[in-house]
Design an enzyme around this catalytic site. Structure first.
Site, PDB file in Angstrom:
ATOM      1  N   LYS A  37       0.817  -1.209   0.000  1.00  0.00           N
ATOM      2  CA  LYS A  37       0.000   0.000   0.000  1.00  0.00           C
ATOM      3  C   LYS A  37       0.856   1.267   0.000  1.00  0.00           C
ATOM      4  O   LYS A  37       0.492   2.245  -0.650  1.00  0.00           O
ATOM      5  CB  LYS A  37      -0.964   0.007   1.185  1.00  0.00           C
ATOM      6  CG  LYS A  37      -0.308   0.068   2.553  1.00  0.00           C
ATOM      7  CD  LYS A  37      -1.364   0.037   3.647  1.00  0.00           C
ATOM      8  CE  LYS A  37      -0.725   0.042   5.013  1.00  0.00           C
ATOM      9  NZ  LYS A  37       0.031   1.272   5.297  1.00  0.00           N
ATOM     10  N   ASP A 224      -3.832   7.116   4.673  1.00  0.00           N
ATOM     11  CA  ASP A 224      -3.335   5.763   4.919  1.00  0.00           C
ATOM     12  C   ASP A 224      -4.000   5.213   6.179  1.00  0.00           C
ATOM     13  O   ASP A 224      -4.405   5.969   7.060  1.00  0.00           O
ATOM     14  CB  ASP A 224      -1.815   5.816   5.082  1.00  0.00           C
ATOM     15  CG  ASP A 224      -1.187   4.435   5.108  1.00  0.00           C
ATOM     16  OD1 ASP A 224      -1.851   3.458   4.706  1.00  0.00           O
ATOM     17  OD2 ASP A 224      -0.017   4.330   5.528  1.00  0.00           O
ATOM     18  N   GLN A 255      -7.892  -5.260   9.433  1.00  0.00           N
ATOM     19  CA  GLN A 255      -6.837  -4.844  10.355  1.00  0.00           C
ATOM     20  C   GLN A 255      -7.292  -3.698  11.255  1.00  0.00           C
ATOM     21  O   GLN A 255      -6.466  -2.956  11.786  1.00  0.00           O
ATOM     22  CB  GLN A 255      -5.584  -4.435   9.569  1.00  0.00           C
ATOM     23  CG  GLN A 255      -4.964  -5.561   8.769  1.00  0.00           C
ATOM     24  CD  GLN A 255      -3.654  -5.184   8.141  1.00  0.00           C
ATOM     25  OE1 GLN A 255      -2.625  -5.037   8.810  1.00  0.00           O
ATOM     26  NE2 GLN A 255      -3.655  -5.012   6.827  1.00  0.00           N
ATOM     27  N   ARG A 620       1.955 -10.775  10.292  1.00  0.00           N
ATOM     28  CA  ARG A 620       3.276 -10.146  10.505  1.00  0.00           C
ATOM     29  C   ARG A 620       4.392 -11.114  10.109  1.00  0.00           C
ATOM     30  O   ARG A 620       5.536 -10.692   9.925  1.00  0.00           O
ATOM     31  CB  ARG A 620       3.495  -9.774  11.987  1.00  0.00           C
ATOM     32  CG  ARG A 620       2.518  -8.796  12.611  1.00  0.00           C
ATOM     33  CD  ARG A 620       2.293  -7.556  11.804  1.00  0.00           C
ATOM     34  NE  ARG A 620       1.143  -7.697  10.941  1.00  0.00           N
ATOM     35  CZ  ARG A 620       0.846  -6.886   9.930  1.00  0.00           C
ATOM     36  NH1 ARG A 620       1.654  -5.891   9.648  1.00  0.00           N
ATOM     37  NH2 ARG A 620      -0.218  -7.089   9.193  1.00  0.00           N
TER      38      ARG A 620
END
Length: 772
Positions: A37, A224, A255, A620
């Site tokens: 992103k 963002d 998320q 992660r």
């Protein structure tokens, strides 16, 4: 020019290219974990500048951490060169501070305001409560501040809170405390974090000409981590973006893990409805993790009822199976994790590429002990630890007084640091005079001869403190952060005080202060004043003022780990990071998902957020993901026997390297049971065939430094097992120290299955039960 828009198709995948080159209307980019992103945002900005001729200063890009903003600036500078500095790229709060410094005077905010952090806010609230005669033992000032911050995140004023029914003393008092707290901040020329956004909304509402100026300026607004925005941040975006023609938001509802601090995932979910004609682009190709890890993450997150449909994939198929560590208790779990980490380091894995996650900070204690005993280098990532040290905050307060002498919180912090004979009684009289006269503490010290009850000695010491602040202001006038910090260290007397003490602790504290001076000098060398072609006459902040603002706005995700160390952190702190090998501990019900999500105050959305937190933890990991749990755990002094986490049960067994089953099962996940006859943990595949299928997991080490993959042996055992003469019988009541009284439903060796009201069935070792 380094950037050539014609090369974008070779630099981006098709969906990234669509997002980077889209024009003409609102855009929502659903960017899955590890889907690039930041790359999309920076190429989108570069494309707007080069291909469409948009001046960089007409672009605003906001995110949530200084680290993310810094990375974005660095990438953009490589694409655009020096003109990249003209774009506004910063955190939400830094953007708010910048606009308020320029135009906040329209609502009474001075350009030199200071930003109060958590401890400053607490000190200010205690002063307000004292002036109102409110006992902090009866009304917790931290709870008051939490309610005020929540109100600011939702755009609510003291009057708005006063209209809501008050069911207790805290609710009844909060509106007036909020009102007086805001007045106290204004008198000190200060704002808190919530003000940086809530008062910006106020500015735009009360000064429409200011709003129009920034609407005209920012033709393109990029956001963002959009899923982390709260209602006030969304309101600001709506005000700045108008019809949303130049608005691009990038986020991932999977998320969204900050609901507890005001974030509202519905901002993202409702974006296509709020902005008519919005285009939605999904970034689903992952460049971080193996497909095994991505499949595990999807298996968990897919159980959430409300989410935008997407599934991450990678061109790199397969990957190592997930590993499962089942321990006797939390100490055994910590030791097993430490053993695996040490083995990985011996096998050549970089310590900086290994992380251990846990749901709450309390779980880190036994992990830290195991790492210290095992001599494993580690760092606990909690954020802002250096800047939260008392001596560092003392020197920062002197610097803030040099910039803004009105800040009474800073004056009260250091008026007697180091000790200069100004006792509590004197301070109390100075504070009372300042409040009566409507001036700051420093001004009251300057007029100490007029304060009742102060003798000549106390008056002289108070005046000396005011003169010291005046000297610091002169030193700060040249604007150099490093010179001002060095002068403050010497003139304040802090350096001489620690040198005179001479203890090891004093030496460490002085080293920390010198480190802060070094940071200020480094800031002078690296800081670039903001360029604003739209307002060339606008006076920008001095390096010292900018340095102090940077200190105030540092967040949890901005701390750096020095050297190659294994990172220990909560799952919340892991957001935005990535590691080759991740250990996710405490995979048990009431631990993760947390008991708060499962209790009376929990609900569907609370469990959904816990599941999103699990998804963040899984994604992660780049190459290896190890999940661990303990059959019993002591947390906060309470012994718990927890079932395996539901999230563990949602992961297909094939991802653990377990193949096949007796016949198709309605339950495809992995479930953990325990065989006390063997004394080792097992995996129950949950086949619905009337038998209990158990897989013994052997995590023993061979002669190599790295641990062996789990060896799985199958044994089919009919249930229930015959009675072995234990003092319990099926159908009789039994008492447990944590779960209370329940009814025995099954017996297997010395393990007793008991159904406890409000808890469910727990398999408990008989010695922990008492017959009733």
């Amino acid at each position: 020019m380094a950037f050539d828009p014609s090369k974008l198709p070779s630099l981006l995948n098709p969906e990234q290219l669509r997002a980077a080159t889209h024009t003409g209307g609102p855009l929502l980019v659903l960017a899955g974990a590890g889907s690039g992103k930041t790359r999309v945002i920076t190429y989108r900005i570069a494309n707007l500048v080069i291909a469409h001729g948009i001046e960089p200063w007409r672009i605003l890009a906001v995110t949530f951490t200084n680290k993310a903003a810094g990375e974005m600036k660095e990438r953009l500078e490589k694409l655009l060169g020096p003109t990249a500095h003209e774009a506004w790229i910063s955190t939400f709060h830094a953007t708010g501070a910048r606009i308020l410094r320029r135009d906040g005077a329209a609502i009474g905010i001075p350009s030199g305001f200071v930003i109060y952090d958590d401890s400053d806010q607490l000190a200010e609230m205690k002063r307000v409560m004292k002036s109102m005669g409110v006992d902090p033992k009866l009304v917790d000032p931290r709870k008051v501040l939490h309610r005020i911050d929540d109100a600011k995140n939702h755009g609510r004023s003291p009057d708005d809170l006063a209209k809501r029914p008050g069911y207790d003393e805290l609710s009844r008092l909060t509106p007036e405390l909020y009102r007086r707290y805001q007045k106290s901040l204004a008198a000190a020329g200060a704002v808190d974090f919530g003000d940086l956004l809530s008062r910006l909304v106020e500015l735009f509402e009360k000064a429409p000409d200011v709003l129009q100026k920034y609407r005209n300026r920012f033709r393109h607004v990029l956001v963002d981590e959009f899923q982390d925005t709260n209602r006030v941040q969304y309101r600001l975006l709506q005000m700045l973006a108008g019809d949303g023609r130049g608005l691009c938001v990038v986020g991932d509802d999977d998320q969204a893990i900050y609901r507890w601090r005001g974030a509202d995932v519905t901002n993202l979910l409702s974006f296509p409805q709020d902005f008519a004609g919005a285009e939605v682009v999904k970034l689903e190709q992952n460049y971080r993790s193996t497909q095994t890890i991505l499949d595990a993450a999807h298996a968990v997150i897919a159980h959430n009822p409300t989410r935008m449909d997407k599934r991450l994939w990678t061109e790199e198929s397969g990957g190592a199976p997930l590993e499962l560590v089942v321990a006797r208790d939390e100490r055994d779990e910590a030791q097993q994790v430490a053993d695996r980490v040490r083995a990985a380091l011996r096998d050549g894995v970089d310590a900086a590429e290994v992380a251990v996650f846990y749901r709450t900070n309390a779980q880190s204690r036994v992990i830290e002990e195991a790492f210290r005993l095992g001599r494993i280098p580690y760092a606990v990532v909690r954020g802002r630890s250096f800047y939260d040290r008392a001596e560092v905050k003392d020197l920062a307060s002197y610097l803030r007084l040099a910039v803004n002498p009105l800040s009474s919180a800073d004056a009260l912090r250091v008026i007697n640091k180091p000790a200069r004979g100004i006792g509590d009684t004197t301070v109390g009289r100075i504070e009372a005079a300042a409040e009566e006269w409507g001036v700051g503490i420093v001004d009251a010290c300057r007029q100490s001869a007029q304060i009742p009850g102060l003798n000549a000695s106390a008056q002289g010491k108070a005046r000396s403190f005011a003169q010291l602040v005046g000297k610091l202001a002169l030193e700060a006038a040249n604007g150099s952060a490093g010179a001002a910090a060095e002068a403050a260290l010497k003139l304040s007397g802090l350096e001489d005080a620690y040198l005179a003490e001479g203890s090891d602790e004093a030496v460490d504290r002085l080293d920390n202060l010198r480190e802060l001076v070094g940071a200020a000098k480094e800031w002078d060398q690296t800081w670039t004043p903001p360029i604003d072609p739209d307002e060339p006459e606008a006076e920008g902040p001095t390096p010292l003022a900018a340095f102090l603002e940077q200190l105030a706005l540092l967040g949890d995700a901005d701390e750096k780990i020095a050297g190659p160390k294994v990172a220990l952190m909560t799952l919340h702190a892991s957001k935005g990071l990535e590691f080759e090998r991740v250990f996710l501990t405490g995979m048990e019900e009431t631990v993760f998902p947390h008991s708060r999500a499962l209790g009376d105050e929990g609900g569907i959305e609370e469990v959904a957020e816990e599941r999103r937190l699990c998804y963040v933890g899984f994604t992660r990991a780049k190459r290896r993901l190890v999940l661990s749990l303990a059959r019993s755990r002591v947390l906060f002094g309470n012994l718990r026997f927890n079932e395996a986490s539901r999230f563990l049960g949602e992961v297909p067994r094939e991802l653990f390297g377990i193949k096949g089953a007796a016949k198709p099962s309605r339950q495809t996940g992995v479930h953990v049971v325990y065989d006390d006859a063997r004394g080792e943990p097992e995996i129950d595949l949950g086949d619905d065939d009337g038998f209990e299928d158990r897989y013994q997991v052997d995590y023993s080490f061979d002669q190599r430094p790295a641990p062996r993959q789990p060896e799985i042996r199958r044994a089919v055992v009919r249930a229930p097992a015959p009675d072995t003469g234990a003092p319990f019988r099926i159908g009789m009541p039994a008492r447990h120290p944590s779960f209370g009284v329940g009814m025995v439903e099954g017996i297997d060796g010395d393990k007793v299955a008991v159904r406890f009201p409000g808890v469910g069935v727990k398999r408990v070792v008989a010695r922990f039960l008492q017959a009733v």
